[in-house]
Design a protein around this motif. Structure first.
Motif: not given
Length: 122
Positions: A17-20, A26-28, A47-49
């Motif tokens: 839930v927190l990852a989503a 932030l996207g990713g 994983h972000t840029e």
């Protein structure tokens, strides 16, 4: 230099839930396969840029109440190293404390102020 920053990890009650949530901010990519960790209900990643965020289930999680020091902010750093033994010696020389070296690919230390961080074998 001991190693490179691998991942910033946040304790939470529901990692997926927190990852989503952070993906929305932030996207990713959530839960991209990665040899450095196992993905399950207790561990998610984003994983972000520019970086990787990890989300780790904490049993009986108590949320921080900024800026109340009685309920401080909660996170730790994962630092990738080529040799755990060499890195351990340097961490201890710098004033860190070994907390747990019972795992094959990662060991837990505390900085001089007591904040935990992990050295992770690359």
């Amino acid at each position: 230099m001991v190693g490179v920053l691998q991942c910033v990890v946040l304790d939470c009650p529901e990692p997926p839930v927190l990852a989503a949530f952070y993906q929305g901010l932030l996207g990713g990519e959530v839960d991209r396969p990665d040899r450095r960790w196992k993905l399950d209900d207790d561990w998610s990643t984003l994983h972000t840029e520019s970086l990787v965020l990890g989300f780790q289930r904490a049993v009986d999680y108590v949320a921080p109440e900024w800026p109340d020091p009685r309920k401080p902010q909660q996170f730790h750093l994962d630092i990738g190293v080529e040799d755990l033994g060499v890195a351990k010696a340097e961490v201890l020389r710098l004033g860190g404390t070994l907390l747990d070296d019972s795992h094959d690919v990662w060991w837990v230390f505390a900085d001089p102020a007591g904040h935990p961080f992990c050295l992770v074998w690359e």
